[in-house]
Design an enzyme around this catalytic site. Structure first.
Site, PDB file in Angstrom:
ATOM      1  N   CYS A  95       0.807  -1.226   0.000  1.00 49.44           N
ATOM      2  CA  CYS A  95       0.000   0.000   0.000  1.00 49.44           C
ATOM      3  C   CYS A  95       0.840   1.277   0.000  1.00 49.44           C
ATOM      4  O   CYS A  95       0.397   2.318  -0.480  1.00 49.44           O
ATOM      5  CB  CYS A  95      -0.918   0.026   1.216  1.00 49.44           C
ATOM      6  N   HIS A 347      -8.470   3.083  -3.288  1.00 48.88           N
ATOM      7  CA  HIS A 347      -7.084   2.810  -2.889  1.00 48.88           C
ATOM      8  C   HIS A 347      -6.413   1.927  -3.940  1.00 48.88           C
ATOM      9  O   HIS A 347      -6.216   0.744  -3.729  1.00 48.88           O
ATOM     10  CB  HIS A 347      -7.101   2.132  -1.508  1.00 48.88           C
ATOM     11  N   CYS A 377      -1.130   2.815   6.464  1.00 47.70           N
ATOM     12  CA  CYS A 377      -0.787   1.462   6.877  1.00 47.70           C
ATOM     13  C   CYS A 377      -0.400   0.667   5.638  1.00 47.70           C
ATOM     14  O   CYS A 377      -0.719   1.042   4.512  1.00 47.70           O
ATOM     15  CB  CYS A 377      -1.940   0.806   7.623  1.00 47.70           C
TER      16      CYS A 377
END
Length: 391
Positions: A95, A347, A377
């Site tokens: 991520c 995302h 995160c």
């Protein structure tokens, strides 16, 4: 403010409109094409930057296969005005990939290994599914909880540990859509969205300059009707309080302060500090707490000094514990994700780190802020943070 010659400054930021992965605007556009278009347009917007000066194109991408394989950074770079004499690399911190791309460029600048970089990232989750070709090692369960690779369950775990109610999550999810829609209506995304051709729901080619992922009709009441997505028995995390699966790319031009001064460029911001940290994979969403505390310490700051924060909204059940332990819950409406977040915008893994950082810089500009933090995160238990100061 006075800058040191090797300070790292952000010259400009742009991103694509965020598209739904299922039948969305980017369904007929490849990830490399999307990336190349974005890089080209951002360079066109900054005529003082000579593409031949680009030391390296550093591009975040998580699932590096199919159209995203074989070093997509180089594939995209070759399709732009950047000459083949400039280098390119693709990086992955899941991520946090494109924020890691920023950090890699920053570290190179700080150590005298280049002056001009193009960084960013992409993920076309409609063309390359998040689990495509992934084959986790079953022996990992000897070292970490079996569910550590199931992000939704780690969010359930973190939410339960911190007493985050279903209602609080639904409120956070609705807030994301409402703020993103408000920002859209008020033109707050105008400086960051670089228009792209895409296809509407009827298959017609058109130019998109808005995010098609935002659902302005979202309310706490409509979210309350959704069933748990990951833990059917007693779970609280739903699709409506999770980051959307979307397609998109983001890009920054990054320079040494000296080179920006030589070129007569007024930067957007300077990087004050950077940090990464690890946590137990079972509570992967908690990573921004230690990484942010580390970054603030390196900058000689406290969270009270920070004017605005962009926290990637992987899950509401994950974001709320992070905000609680960073002492930001009571300041959320003043400081945090003022233009919504990943619950509304999505995302796309490789894109998000640079996306939230660029959005942060625009929020700071629009609201007169000086210091900002972007943080997120990272799957399997990491956090990554950047502290910026607006110039």
């Amino acid at each position: 403010m006075s800058l040191n010659p090797r300070d790292v400054v952000i010259v400009d930021f742009g991103r694509t409109p965020m598209g739904r992965s299922k039948g969305g605007m980017h369904r007929n556009t490849r990830a490399e094409t999307m990336s190349a278009h974005l890089i080209s347009k951002l360079l066109e917007r900054n005529p003082k930057v000579d593409p031949a000066e680009v030391e390296d194109v550093i591009w975040g991408c998580v699932n590096q296969t199919l159209e995203q394989g074989w070093n997509i950074a180089r594939m995209a770079s070759l399709m732009t005005q950047i000459p083949h004499t400039s280098a390119a690399q693709t990086v992955s911190r899941l991520c946090g990939s494109s924020m890691s791309a920023l950090h890699t460029a920053a570290q190179a600048i700080q150590t005298g290994n280049g002056d001009v970089f193009v960084i960013g990232g992409v993920e076309h989750m409609g063309h390359v599914g998040m689990m495509h070709g992934v084959d986790p090692n079953p022996h990992l369960s000897l070292y970490a909880a079996k569910a550590s690779g199931m992000m939704g369950l780690t969010a359930e775990m973190l939410g339960k540990m911190h007493g985050i109610s279903r209602e609080a999550q639904d409120k956070f999810g609705a807030r994301s859509h409402q703020l993103a829609w408000k920002a859209t209506q008020e033109g707050k995304f105008k400086d960051e969205i670089i228009p792209m051709e895409g296809y509407d729901e009827n298959g017609f080619l058109k130019v998109f300059d808005f995010d098609e992922t935002i659902r302005p009709e979202t309310t706490v009441e409509t979210l309350a009707e959704l069933k748990p997505a990951f833990n059917p028995k007693g779970g609280t995390v739903t699709a409506g309080t999770s980051s959307q699966i979307t397609d998109g790319a983001s890009c920054m031009i990054v320079m040494s302060a000296q080179r920006a001064q030589d070129l007569g460029i007024q930067p957007m911001a300077v990087i004050r500090s950077m940090a990464v940290a690890g946590v137990d994979p079972a509570i992967m969403g908690y990573g921004p707490v230690p990484s942010t505390n580390k970054a603030l310490k390196r900058a000689g700051l406290t969270i009270a000094d920070i004017d605005f924060v962009e926290l990637n909204e992987a899950f509401a059940a994950q974001a709320l514990p992070v905000l609680k332990d960073l002492k930001l819950l009571d300041k959320m409406d003043e400081k945090v994700n003022l233009h919504g977040g990943a619950i509304a915008l999505g995302h796309p893994f490789g894109c998000s780190g640079a996306r939230i950082s660029g959005t942060l810089l625009n929020v700071m500009k629009q609201n007169g802020g000086t210091l900002g933090v972007s943080t997120m995160c990272v799957g399997l238990g990491q956090g990554i943070t950047t502290v910026f100061e607006r110039i």
